[in-house]
Scaffold this motif. Structure first.
Motif, PDB file in Angstrom:
ATOM      1  N   HIS A  47       0.828  -1.195   0.000  1.00 57.09           N
ATOM      2  CA  HIS A  47       0.000   0.000   0.000  1.00 57.09           C
ATOM      3  C   HIS A  47       0.872   1.259   0.000  1.00 57.09           C
ATOM      4  CE1 HIS A  47      -3.560  -2.418   0.814  1.00 57.09           C
ATOM      5  NE2 HIS A  47      -2.861  -3.049   1.747  1.00 57.09           N
ATOM      6  N   ALA A  48       0.382   2.296  -0.629  1.00 62.56           N
ATOM      7  CA  ALA A  48       1.062   3.590  -0.568  1.00 62.56           C
ATOM      8  C   ALA A  48       1.028   4.118   0.858  1.00 62.56           C
ATOM      9  CB  ALA A  48       0.389   4.572  -1.522  1.00 62.56           C
ATOM     10  N   PHE A  49       2.057   4.886   1.214  1.00 64.56           N
ATOM     11  CA  PHE A  49       2.169   5.481   2.548  1.00 64.56           C
ATOM     12  C   PHE A  49       1.332   6.758   2.591  1.00 64.56           C
ATOM     13  CE2 PHE A  49       3.861   8.062   5.881  1.00 64.56           C
ATOM     14  CZ  PHE A  49       4.468   7.224   6.814  1.00 64.56           C
ATOM     15  N   THR A  50       0.437   6.859   3.566  1.00 61.89           N
ATOM     16  CA  THR A  50      -0.347   8.071   3.788  1.00 61.89           C
ATOM     17  C   THR A  50      -0.422   8.350   5.284  1.00 61.89           C
ATOM     18  OG1 THR A  50      -2.472   6.913   3.998  1.00 61.89           O
ATOM     19  CG2 THR A  50      -1.783   7.565   1.772  1.00 61.89           C
ATOM     20  N   ARG A  51      -0.825   9.532   5.641  1.00 59.48           N
ATOM     21  CA  ARG A  51      -0.999   9.861   7.050  1.00 59.48           C
ATOM     22  C   ARG A  51      -2.049   8.955   7.689  1.00 59.48           C
ATOM     23  NH1 ARG A  51       1.296  14.291   9.196  1.00 59.48           N
ATOM     24  NH2 ARG A  51       2.449  15.651   7.767  1.00 59.48           N
ATOM     25  N   GLN A  52      -3.094   8.646   6.944  1.00 62.43           N
ATOM     26  CA  GLN A  52      -4.146   7.795   7.470  1.00 62.43           C
ATOM     27  C   GLN A  52      -3.716   6.334   7.548  1.00 62.43           C
ATOM     28  OE1 GLN A  52      -4.588  10.033   4.916  1.00 62.43           O
ATOM     29  NE2 GLN A  52      -5.419  11.589   6.333  1.00 62.43           N
ATOM     30  N   ASN A  53      -2.823   5.931   6.657  1.00 61.22           N
ATOM     31  CA  ASN A  53      -2.332   4.555   6.632  1.00 61.22           C
ATOM     32  C   ASN A  53      -0.832   4.567   6.355  1.00 61.22           C
ATOM     33  OD1 ASN A  53      -2.110   1.745   6.510  1.00 61.22           O
ATOM     34  ND2 ASN A  53      -2.703   1.665   4.349  1.00 61.22           N
ATOM     35  N   PRO A  54      -0.009   4.793   7.396  1.00 64.73           N
ATOM     36  CA  PRO A  54       1.455   4.857   7.214  1.00 64.73           C
ATOM     37  C   PRO A  54       2.051   3.458   7.016  1.00 64.73           C
ATOM     38  CG  PRO A  54       0.914   5.147   9.517  1.00 64.73           C
ATOM     39  CD  PRO A  54      -0.384   5.061   8.801  1.00 64.73           C
ATOM     40  N   PHE A  55       1.772   2.889   5.861  1.00 67.33           N
ATOM     41  CA  PHE A  55       2.124   1.496   5.597  1.00 67.33           C
ATOM     42  C   PHE A  55       3.608   1.369   5.242  1.00 67.33           C
ATOM     43  CE2 PHE A  55       2.651  -2.238   2.900  1.00 67.33           C
ATOM     44  CZ  PHE A  55       1.950  -3.216   3.591  1.00 67.33           C
ATOM     45  N   VAL A  56       4.262   0.385   5.838  1.00 73.60           N
ATOM     46  CA  VAL A  56       5.658   0.073   5.522  1.00 73.60           C
ATOM     47  C   VAL A  56       5.729  -1.398   5.128  1.00 73.60           C
ATOM     48  CG1 VAL A  56       8.034  -0.034   6.384  1.00 73.60           C
ATOM     49  CG2 VAL A  56       6.509   1.804   7.165  1.00 73.60           C
TER      50      VAL A  56
END
Length: 458
Positions: free
Chosen positions: A443-452
């Motif tokens: 998943h792309a990294f976003t503030r709502q979903n800081p995926f690593v």
């Protein structure tokens, strides 16, 4: 007169066989030429050679600038001089002068124990791996990956033991690797050198080399079947810091479609000297005078071997010069002066310094102002054969799929991880999204979903 029918028949058959063999030879020659045509590039005619992988051509040691020797030492790279005839690109070019790794050290054992290629100031060469089927076909428009090696700006080259483009080209991505000037020869700033320059600045010669190489690729990669409008710049360590410079430089950022930053930090300083031009110039002057070099003539007459003896850490690296680098990376990101493109960024679990916070900061900053995606990873595979863990540079064996060149006892799970990483990296180069069929969703990294995405054996 007697006639011997059998002899006539035999002779006739021999003629037919001879014609058949000649036809087969000509067909094979034409097929080989179709798979490896002579290309027209900046500088002249060029022909590659077949790589170890079937269906892949490699073009080694392509000059992208005039050798920076003699009066061109400590000057920005000049356009390549044309050569005569067809240049057969069958051997790698010289590497920049460097001290290398200390014999017996960890990195010597890991990457350099087989020695290194000849060193010279004549070192501005690049290498291209491309599918043979696309050679000479500008309409093929394959994605291009432009690799900048690491080494703290004092060591390294574009064909180190870890680095190879076969696996990339087999996945439909053309790989380019480059050499650039290192150490004092690549980054010395000095008042006398600044006085020679039209814009009153000096240093950053290695950075200008990288920009020149990127321009060469943009102008010529279509000859290899590449798309000049789909170039991903990528690098690791000092190479990652270099690509951070390339995506903020007004001289290069418009040539870049995507960017991969490996173990080069994020926001915050990373192996670059502090200070403006005057401060950096003065630091260079004091260093050289300390070692007996007081005039520009003495500097240019110095043997490279003598310059290598000078400890240049903190001097021999890029700085904000107001021209190639008008501002530092943090400022460029905050002000929106960075290429608005897709990014992939990450580090290793046991990296040279903790980088997670710096990488997170960049991802959050980009999420606030971007119009493209950013993907973050963490390489967590603790390499077998020692207790060194997932050390700085460990992922290189995987992302180039060169595990078989390493002394470590890699397992089948390591080879599967290399396939996974290569798929993610090449998919990203193709369309800005690492995901593909049969792979875990990244998943792309976003503030709502800081995926690593954690990369490890399964």
């Amino acid at each position: 007169m007697k006639i011997y029918p059998n002899r006539i028949q035999i002779k006739f058959r021999m003629v037919k066989i001879s014609h058949l063999l000649m036809t087969l030879f000509l067909f094979a020659t034409a097929s080989m030429q179709a798979q490896n045509p002579v290309l027209s590039v900046t500088g002249g005619k060029l022909q590659g050679v077949a790589s170890a992988a079937p269906g892949i051509n490699v073009y080694k040691g392509i000059p992208y600038a005039t050798p920076p020797v003699g009066v061109l030492r400590w000057r920005r790279p000049q356009p390549v001089k044309p050569w005569k005839g067809i240049k057969i690109a069958d051997h790698f070019g010289n590497i920049s002068w460097q001290s290398g790794q200390q014999h017996g050290s960890f990195y010597w054992k890991e990457f350099y124990q087989n020695g290194q290629d000849p060193m010279s100031e004549d070192c501005l060469y690049l290498n291209v791996w491309a599918p043979a089927a696309t050679a000479g076909k500008p309409d093929a428009k394959l994605p291009v990956a432009f690799w900048v090696h690491g080494g703290g700006y004092i060591n390294g080259y574009g064909h180190e033991i870890t680095m190879d483009g076969d696996a990339w080209a087999m996945r439909g991505v053309i790989l380019v690797t480059i050499n650039y000037r290192l150490g004092l020869l690549g980054f010395l700033a000095h008042p006398a050198l600044s006085a020679e320059s039209a814009d009153g600045t000096s240093g950053n010669y290695g950075t200008y080399d990288q920009i020149m190489a990127l321009r060469w690729v943009h102008d010529n990669i279509a000859q290899f079947g590449g798309d000049p409008d789909n170039i991903t710049v990528m690098g690791q360590s000092a190479g990652a810091a270099s690509v951070k410079n390339l995506v903020i430089s007004p001289m290069s950022r418009r040539l870049i479609r995507r960017c991969i930053i490996q173990s080069g930090g994020g926001m915050g300083k990373f192996i670059e000297p502090d200070g403006d031009n005057k401060i950096v110039d003065e630091r260079g002057r004091l260093l050289m005078e300390k070692h007996g070099y007081t005039t520009i003539g003495q500097l240019r007459a110095a043997r490279p071997e003598e310059l290598l003896k000078i400890a240049a850490w903190g001097v021999a690296s890029p700085h904000t010069d107001g021209v190639a680098l008008p501002e530092n990376f943090d400022s460029a990101v905050k002000q929106g002066h960075v290429a608005d493109i897709d990014y992939m960024i990450g580090c290793t679990v046991d990296d040279i310094v903790p980088m997670n916070k710096a990488v997170d900061a960049f991802c959050y900053a980009r999420d606030s102002i971007h119009t493209h995606n950013i993907y973050q990873y963490l390489f967590a595979r603790k390499l077998p054969g020692s207790t060194d863990g997932a050390f700085h540079s460990a992922e290189l064996w995987y992302m180039f799929h060169t595990l078989n060149r390493c002394w470590r006892p890699f397992t089948s799970a390591d080879y599967r991880l290399a396939d996974e990483i290569m798929d993610y990296w090449t998919n990203f180069c193709k369309n800005g999204n690492p995901n593909g069929e049969g792979r875990e969703t990244w998943h792309a990294f976003t503030r709502q979903n800081p995926f690593v995405m954690t990369l490890n054996v399964k």
